[in-house]
Design an enzyme around this catalytic site. Sequence first.
Site, mmCIF file in Angstrom:
data_model
loop_
_atom_site.group_PDB
_atom_site.id
_atom_site.type_symbol
_atom_site.label_atom_id
_atom_site.label_comp_id
_atom_site.label_asym_id
_atom_site.label_seq_id
_atom_site.Cartn_x
_atom_site.Cartn_y
_atom_site.Cartn_z
ATOM 1 N N TYR A 177 -59.521 -15.974 66.804
ATOM 2 C CA TYR A 177 -59.494 -14.533 66.535
ATOM 3 C C TYR A 177 -58.572 -14.237 65.357
ATOM 4 O O TYR A 177 -58.937 -13.488 64.437
ATOM 5 C CB TYR A 177 -59.034 -13.774 67.782
ATOM 6 N N ILE B 104 -59.570 -0.244 72.623
ATOM 7 C CA ILE B 104 -60.212 1.061 72.549
ATOM 8 C C ILE B 104 -61.030 1.275 73.822
ATOM 9 O O ILE B 104 -61.751 0.377 74.265
ATOM 10 C CB ILE B 104 -61.111 1.158 71.293
ATOM 11 N N LYS C 284 -59.719 -12.634 61.778
ATOM 12 C CA LYS C 284 -59.158 -11.360 61.301
ATOM 13 C C LYS C 284 -58.509 -11.558 59.939
ATOM 14 O O LYS C 284 -58.681 -10.720 59.047
ATOM 15 C CB LYS C 284 -58.159 -10.798 62.292
#
Length: 103
Positions: free
Chosen positions: A4, A37, A8
């Site tokens: 990850y 989120i 990114k």
Amino acid sequence: MFPYASAKAGLVGLTRSMALEVGPRGVRVNAVSPGYIETDLLAEYFEQEQPDVRREAESKHILGRLGTPEQVASVVAFLLSDAAGFVTGADWAVDGGVSARFA
């Protein structure tokens, strides 16, 4: 977590490189990096985990809560507007401060 983090970093590098490439033609390129989120996918994940997983995620955010899709959309709308006409090559963290913990 290294895949990850690597991905990114690659996206942020791509954003900067694209800004350099197309900026002279008046094209702006920015990235938006959301934190946790409140989405259906995240709700499904929390339902499959122990109850304290959500609280742990919230506690990592300086603001102590999760974000909403509307908050991310507001940042995107700003970046698309003339008000952000001099913004390019940037990574906008919309993460309630969680990335500050890893700086």
